[in-house]
Design a protein around this motif. Structure first.
Motif, PDB file in Angstrom:
ATOM      1  N   THR A  84      -1.228  -9.196   8.140  1.00  0.00           N
ATOM      2  CA  THR A  84      -0.499  -7.854   7.252  1.00  0.00           C
ATOM      3  C   THR A  84       0.824  -7.802   7.703  1.00  0.00           C
ATOM      4  O   THR A  84       1.804  -7.455   6.858  1.00  0.00           O
TER       5      THR A  84
ATOM      6  N   TYR B  90       0.976  -1.004   0.040  1.00  0.00           N
ATOM      7  CA  TYR B  90      -0.068  -0.027   0.033  1.00  0.00           C
ATOM      8  C   TYR B  90       0.941   1.177   0.079  1.00  0.00           C
ATOM      9  O   TYR B  90       0.412   2.397   0.249  1.00  0.00           O
TER      10      TYR B  90
ATOM     11  N   GLN C  27     -11.556  -4.122   9.920  1.00  0.00           N
ATOM     12  CA  GLN C  27     -10.524  -4.211  11.016  1.00  0.00           C
ATOM     13  C   GLN C  27     -10.595  -3.076  11.873  1.00  0.00           C
ATOM     14  O   GLN C  27     -10.720  -1.928  11.401  1.00  0.00           O
TER      15      GLN C  27
ATOM     16  N   ARG D 244      -3.973  -8.059   2.236  1.00  0.00           N
ATOM     17  CA  ARG D 244      -5.419  -8.096   2.434  1.00  0.00           C
ATOM     18  C   ARG D 244      -5.893  -6.854   1.737  1.00  0.00           C
ATOM     19  O   ARG D 244      -5.380  -5.856   1.311  1.00  0.00           O
TER      20      ARG D 244
ATOM     21  N   SER E  96     -10.048  -1.765   6.119  1.00  0.00           N
ATOM     22  CA  SER E  96      -9.631  -2.911   5.660  1.00  0.00           C
ATOM     23  C   SER E  96     -10.884  -3.945   6.109  1.00  0.00           C
ATOM     24  O   SER E  96     -11.077  -4.021   7.429  1.00  0.00           O
TER      25      SER E  96
ATOM     26  N   MET F 194      -7.760  -3.187   1.015  1.00  0.00           N
ATOM     27  CA  MET F 194      -7.807  -2.102   1.773  1.00  0.00           C
ATOM     28  C   MET F 194      -8.192  -0.818   0.993  1.00  0.00           C
ATOM     29  O   MET F 194      -7.928  -0.844  -0.310  1.00  0.00           O
ATOM     30  N   THR F 195      -9.078  -0.028   1.520  1.00  0.00           N
ATOM     31  CA  THR F 195      -9.622   1.047   0.830  1.00  0.00           C
ATOM     32  C   THR F 195      -9.257   2.304   1.271  1.00  0.00           C
ATOM     33  O   THR F 195      -9.321   2.312   2.800  1.00  0.00           O
TER      34      THR F 195
ATOM     35  N   ALA G  20     -15.500  -5.569   0.386  1.00  0.00           N
ATOM     36  CA  ALA G  20     -15.205  -4.222   0.702  1.00  0.00           C
ATOM     37  C   ALA G  20     -16.220  -3.286   0.290  1.00  0.00           C
ATOM     38  O   ALA G  20     -16.389  -2.290   1.016  1.00  0.00           O
TER      39      ALA G  20
END
Lengths: 476, 453
Positions: free
Chosen positions: B150, A157, A312, A265, A335, A267-268, A342
Motif C-alpha cells: 500500500t 482512496y 488487514q 488493494r 481492507s 478497500m471498503t 471484500a
C-alpha cells in the motif's frame, strides 16, 4: 471597563475534567473572551474560534471558507503578507496554524507568555483590517489547489469522503459537500466573494478569543480591550443554513463502487449518520466507536483478525466526527486480506455491527470499561497541553454557549451505560442508514465492476471535500 | 471594515520568563538505567524502553525484522493471548507506541499516572516474555507485506527508496528503508524474529519515565522492567555512504500523478558534530518554518506547492540533508530549479541578521511549547540517552543559541550544504516531466526503475 466574570474561590480545582479556573468577559463589540490561567510553564496559548465554516457556503462557492482562512495569513493594515508567521516565530512562538471544518474556523498559536500581546495584536489586526488583494487571492488559490491535489486527488482512496458525504447528506444540506471545495469553484472565486464573506462573518460578535496559560485574567481582558476594542461589530450574523434533517437515518443503504486500478488493494469505507455532537447521546456514540473499532482490543479487531483472519489490521475500524448541526458522521473501514473477497469481510463486519444493534451480542462491562478508559486518556492528553485546553474552551463557548461545560466531559463519559451504547448502536448502525464506498481494483470480479457503473454516476454529480483540514503547516 | 481603530505599533513584548527542562533523575540498576523526569500536575505518564536495536542491527537480508518483532510483542505473551493482552492494556486507558530509527528501537506505553505501574508491568511482560507464535507471525508478516504494498502506491515512497539507493552503496543497511522491502519482509521467518528478539530485546535497555511521578516508585518500575543486563554492545558496520561526485537527477515514474514529489538530498555529519546548533539554525532558516526560504519561495511566492521544507536527519554514524515538496506536475522542473537555487543562495551568501535573530528566538522560545506533554519529554529523554547528551541539554540550548554567531551559521551553510553533489529524486509522471527536467540543465537525468513493490 469590561467586567470579568471569575469563578469564586477554588471552584473548579477539584474538577477532574478541567481543574483550572475559567474567567469570561464580553467586550462592547460582542467579542467573547475566555481566560484560563496556569503558571506551570512560561507560555500561553492564544486561540480564536470564528463561528463560520464550510456549512455556511452557498451553492457554487464550495471551499471558500477554507480559502478565506488561508487569506487571513496574507496581510492586514499593519502586518504584511507572511508576517503573522514571521513575527510569532521571531518572538519564540510556535504551533501556529488555522483549520476550517464544516462547522467553524479556528486560528491559534502558543507564545512565550511575555509575548502574549504580540499575538493579540496580530489577531486583532487581521480581524479588523484584513487586506484582500487579487494578488494574494491568486497565489493562495494555487496553494489550496495543491493542498487538494496532495490530500485528495493524488493519494489512493483520497476522495472517499467526498463520495460518502454526497450520499449521506441530501443535495443542499450543509454537510453534503466537503470543506476543501472543488477545483472548478475555487477557480471561479472572485475577490468580492471574500470581501463579502469578511463583512458578514469576521466580526467580533462572531468570535471567541481564548487565552490559556501563564497569564493574569484581568490583564488579558484589558489587553483584549486595547487591541480588539476598536473593531466595530458588523451587525447581526445571518443564520446558518439549516442542518435539520427530516429523520436521523439516511433511509437506505447506498453503495458506491469505485473501480480504480491505481489503488494498491481493495478497500471498503462505511459512513452512517449519527446524533450530532451537541446531542446528549453523542458521548455514547464516541463510546460505541471505541467498543467496536478502536484499538487492538476492539470487537471488530477480535472478530475480523484474531478469530477469522479476514482483514488487514487497523488501529481504528470505526471512528466518529464531532459535527454539531443536525447530524454527525460515524465511519467504518476495512481492507480484505489478500485472497479474501471484500463481500465476505463486509458480511462479517456488518454482522458485528448487527449483533450490537439488535442486542444479540450486548456490550460487556469489560468492553465498556476499556472504551471509557481509552476516551478518558484522550481527554487527559487534550487538556494536558495549553493548545488543546484553549481549543476546547473555544469549542464549548462557540458551539454550546458556555465554556464551563468543559467541566462536564468526564462525568458524561462515566454516566454512559451499556444500554446507552446499545441504544445508539440500534439507532445509527441499522441497514437503512449506511453509505458504503467500495474501492475495487482490477483483481476483483466482473460482477462488481458492473454494479459500479450506476453508482459511479451518482458520485460524479457530487460536490466535494472534507472536515477539519489543517490548513497551514509551519514546521517540518 | 472602515471605522475600526487598531493599534498601529507592533508590541515589543518582554524578555521570556526563564524555562528549565525538568530535572532528570538517573538510577543505575543491574539490568540497565532508569532515566526519569517529574512533571508536576501532569496526569498522563509515559514509560518507554530504549534498546540498542535500530535497523543497523538487522542482519543482512533481514531488513524489517526489527519492526515486525516490535509488532509481534503485542500479539500475546507467555501468560496472555493477544486479545487478553490488548484488553488488559487498553482497560488501563493505556496506548502502546513503538518506533525504530537507524540506531535504537523504542517501545512504550502512555497511561494515566495512577495506572502507569500496571501498564509498565504489561510492557515488561510483552517485551521480555512475548509469545512469538507461528500463526501470529504469519498474520503479522502478511499484514506488513500488504502495508508495504500500500505504501508503495502512496506518493513519496518510491522517491524515498530511490533517494536511499542514490545516497548509499547496495551493501549498506541505509540503502534500504527502515521498514524493509516487500522482498525482505516476505522472506522473514519466525526463527529470524526469535533470534532478533533474543539478541536485542530480551535483556537490558534504558527505561524512560515522565509524568507527575510524585506517587510513583520509579526504581520499583525499573526493577520490574529491566531485569538482567544485556550483552555488550559492539559497533555496527560502517554506513556505506556512496560518494557523490556530480549532481544526479533521478526520475521515478508514477504514471498519471497530478503532483510530483521533489526530493533533494546529500550526506551530512553525525549527531555529535560540534557545529550541531549552527546547522540546526541554518536549516531552520532554509526550510524549517513556514517563513523559511524554501516554503516562502515555492509556496508563498510561486504557489507551486502546499508546503516545502528541508532539514537534517543526523544519526550516530552520519546523517542526511534533505529538502522536499509535492508540486503540481506542470511546474516540476521550475520547482526543482527554485529549490536548488535557494540552497545555492544560502550556501554562498549566508543568512541575514534578521533571520538569525528570529531563529534564535524561535528555537529557544518554542522549546517549552514543544515539551508540554509526557510523550514529548519522553522523546527528549530518548535523544539524551541515544546520543549521550548532557542531562541539562535542553536548558543549555538557551545559552548555546544566545552565543551563536552569524559567522558560525554561515560557515555551517558553506560547509554542510552540497547542492552540486546532491541526488535530486523526482517522482512523477515521467512522460510529462522528463522533457522539462532535461531542458532545465540542472544535471544528468536518469530514470530509476529498480524499485519494486
Amino acid at each position: 471597563m469590561t467586567e470579568v466574570k471569575s469563578e469564586p474561590g477554588t471552584s473548579g480545582a477539584e474538577n477532574a475534567s478541567f481543574p483550572w479556573k475559567i474567567h469570561e468577559a464580553v467586550l462592547d463589540n460582542g467579542l467573547r473572551v475566555v481566560v484560563s490561567p496556569d503558571p506551570t510553564t512560561p507560555i500561553a496559548a492564544v486561540n480564536l474560534w470564528y463561528d463560520v465554516g464550510s456549512r455556511h457556503e452557498p451553492a457554487g462557492k464550495h471551499g471558500f471558507a477554507h480559502l478565506f482562512e488561508h487569506l487571513m495569513f496574507e496581510g492586514s493594515a499593519h502586518v504584511d503578507k507572511g508576517e503573522h508567521f514571521e513575527w510569532v516565530t521571531a518572538a519564540g512562538g510556535a504551533a501556529i496554524n488555522a483549520t476550517t471544518s464544516p462547522d467553524r474556523t479556528n486560528y491559534f498559536q502558543v507564545m512565550p507568555s511575555a509575548q502574549l500581546e504580540l499575538a493579540l495584536w496580530l489577531e486583532a489586526d487581521r480581524m479588523g483590517s484584513l487586506a484582500l488583494t487579487q494578488e494574494t487571492l491568486d497565489n493562495q488559490r494555487e496553494v489550496v489547489k495543491n493542498e487538494r491535489r496532495q490530500r485528495y486527488d493524488n493519494p489512493p482512496y483520497g476522495r472517499w469522503v467526498e463520495y460518502a458525504l454526497a450520499l449521506a447528506f441530501p443535495e443542499g444540506h450543509p454537510y453534503h459537500h466537503t470543506t476543501i471545495g472543488s477545483m472548478e469553484e475555487l477557480q471561479e472565486a472572485a475577490l468580492e466573494d471574500f470581501q463579502d464573506f469578511n463583512a458578514v462573518y469576521y466580526s467580533p460578535n462572531n468570535a471567541v478569543l481564548t487565552v490559556a496559560g501563564d497569564v493574569d485574567p484581568e490583564a488579558v481582558v484589558k489587553l483584549a480591550e486595547k487591541y480588539f476594542g476598536g473593531i466595530q461589530r458588523h451587525g447581526d450574523i445571518p443564520p446558518a443554513p439549516d442542518g435539520t434533517l427530516p429523520s436521523l437515518r439516511i433511509g437506505q443503504t447506498k453503495r458506491h463502487i469505485e473501480p480504480d486500478d491505481s489503488v494498491p488493494r481493495p478497500m471498503t469505507f462505511f459512513m452512517f449518520r449519527s446524533p450530532d455532537s451537541r446531542d446528549e447521546d453523542f458521548t455514547a456514540v464516541e463510546v460505541l466507536a471505541a467498543v467496536l473499532g478502536r484499538g487492538r482490543g476492539a470487537r471488530l479487531y477480535r472478530k475480523l483478525i484474531t478469530e477469522k483472519n479476514l482483514a488487514q489490521r487497523e488501529e481504528a475500524y470505526t471512528s466518529v466526527w464531532n459535527l454539531a448541526y443536525g447530524a454527525s458522521v460515524f465511519f467504518g473501514m476495512f481492507s480484505p486480506r489478500d485472497g479474501i473477497e471484500a463481500a465476505e469481510v463486509e458480511r462479517e463486519f456488518t454482522a458485528v455491527l448487527d449483533g450490537l444493534a439488535d442486542g444479540s451480542a450486548p456490550v460487556s462491562a469489560a468492553e465498556l470499561g476499556r472504551a471509557k478508559a481509552l476516551l478518558t486518556s484522550d481527554w487527559l492528553r487534550a487538556v494536558g497541553e495549553l493548545g488543546g485546553r484553549a481549543d476546547l474552551l473555544g469549542q464549548y463557548a462557540t458551539l454550546d454557549g458556555d465554556p464551563k461545560l468543559v467541566r462536564e466531559y468526564l462525568g458524561r463519559l462515566e454516566a454512559v451505560t451499556a444500554e446507552d451504547v446499545q441504544r445508539v448502536a440500534a439507532l445509527i448502525l441499522a441497514d437503512d442508514n449506511r453509505v458504503i464506498i467500495e474501492y475495487t481494483t482490477n483483481a476483483t470480479s466482473d460482477a462488481d465492476a458492473d454494479a459500479a457503473d450506476d453508482s459511479a454516476e451518482t458520485a460524479e454529480t457530487a460536490e466535494t471535500a472534507e472536515t477539519a483540514e489543517t490548513a497551514e503547516e509551519t514546521q517540518a | 471594515m472602515s471605522g475600526n481603530t487598531l493599534v498601529a505599533d507592533r508590541p515589543a513584548g518582554g524578555a521570556p520568563r526563564p524555562y528549565e527542562f525538568p530535572a532528570v533523575d538517573r538510577a543505575k540498576l543491574p539490568g540497565g538505567e532508569v532515566v526519569s523526569a517529574h512533571l508536576p500536575g501532569q496526569r498522563m505518564a509515559y514509560a518507554g524502553v530504549l534498546l540498542e536495536a535500530g535497523v543497523v542491527r538487522e542482519p543482512a537480508g533481514k531488513e524489517g525484522v526489527g519492526k515486525i518483532t516490535m509488532d509481534l510483542l503485542r500479539e500475546g505473551t507467555e501468560l496472555k493471548s493477544g486479545d487478553e493482552f490488548a484488553m488488559a492494556l487498553e482497560s488501563l486507558g493505556a496506548s502502546w507506541s513503538g518506533s525504530v530509527d537507524a540506531d535504537v528501537l523504542r517501545v512504550g506505553v502512555q497511561a494515566p499516572v495512577d495506572r502507569i505501574a500496571a501498564a509498565v508491568a504489561l510492557l515488561a511482560e510483552a517485551l521480555r516474555r512475548p509469545r512469538l507464535a507461528e500463526n501470529d507471525f504469519d498474520r503479522v508478516r502478511g499484514d506488513r507485506v500488504a502495508k508495504l504494498t500500500t505504501a508503495w502506491a502512496m506518493p513519496g515512497t518510491r522517491a524515498n527508496e530511490a533517494l536511499s539507493r542514490g545516497l548509499y552503496l547496495p551493501r549498506s543497511r541505509y540503502s534500504k528503508q527502515d521498514t524493509g522491502t516487500v522482498a525482505s519482509v516476505s522472506a522473514l521467518t519466525l526463527q529470524d524474529v526469535r533470534d532478533f528478539h533474543a539478541a536485542r530485546l530480551a535483556f537490558g535497555g534504558t527505561l524512560l519515565l515522565t509524568g507527575d511521578l510524585s506517587g510513583v516508585d520509579v526504581t520499583g518500575l525499573g526493577e520490574v522492567l529491566l531485569g538482567q543486563a544485556g550483552p555488550e554492545i559492539t559497533a555496527p558496520d560502517p554506513t556505506g555512504a556512496r560518494d557523490l561526485v556530480d549532481r544526479e537527477i533521478v526520475v521515478v515514474d508514477r504514471p498519471g500523478a497530478v503532483q510530483s514529489v521533489v526530493a533533494i538530498a546529500h550526506h551530512a555529519p553525525g549527531r555529535d558534530t560540534p557545529d550541531y546548533t549552527a546547522i540546526e539554525a541554518m536549516a531552520t532558516i532554509l526550510g524549517g518554518t513556514f517563513n523559511s526560504r524554501l516554503n516562502h519561495q515555492l509556496r508563498e511566492v510561486k504557489g507551486y506547492t502546499y508546503g516545502a521544507r528541508g532539514g537534517f536527519d543526523l544519526n550516530r554514524d552520519g546523517g542526511v540533508f534533505s529538502a522536499t515538496a509535492s508540486v503540481h506536475t506542470e511546474v516540476t522542473a521550475a520547482a526543482a530549479v527554485d529549490a536548488l537555487a535557494e540552497i545555492d543562495r544560502i550556501k554562498a551568501g549566508g543568512v541575514t541578521d534578521d533571520e538569525l535573530a528570529s531563529t534564535k528566538a524561535y528555537r529557544t522560545g518554542s522549546l517549552p511549547i514543544a515539551l508540554q506533554t509526557p510523550g514529548s519529554v519522553g522523546g527528549a529523554l530518548a535523544q539524551i540517552v541515544e546520543f549521550g547528551l548532557p542531562e541539562d541539554y535542553f536548558t543549555r540550548k538557551y545559552t548555546e543559541y544566545t552565543r551563536l554567531t552569524k559567522d558560525e551559521v554561515n560557515t555551517a551553510a558553506a560547509k554542510r550544504l552540497f547542492p552540486e553533489q546532491a541526488v535530486v529524486v523526482i517522482e512523477g509522471d515521467a512522460e510529462k516531466i522528463l522533457p522539462g527536467l532535461t531542458e532545465a540543465g540542472i544535471g544528468t537525468v536518469r530514470v530509476d526503475d529498480e524499485g519494486q513493490a
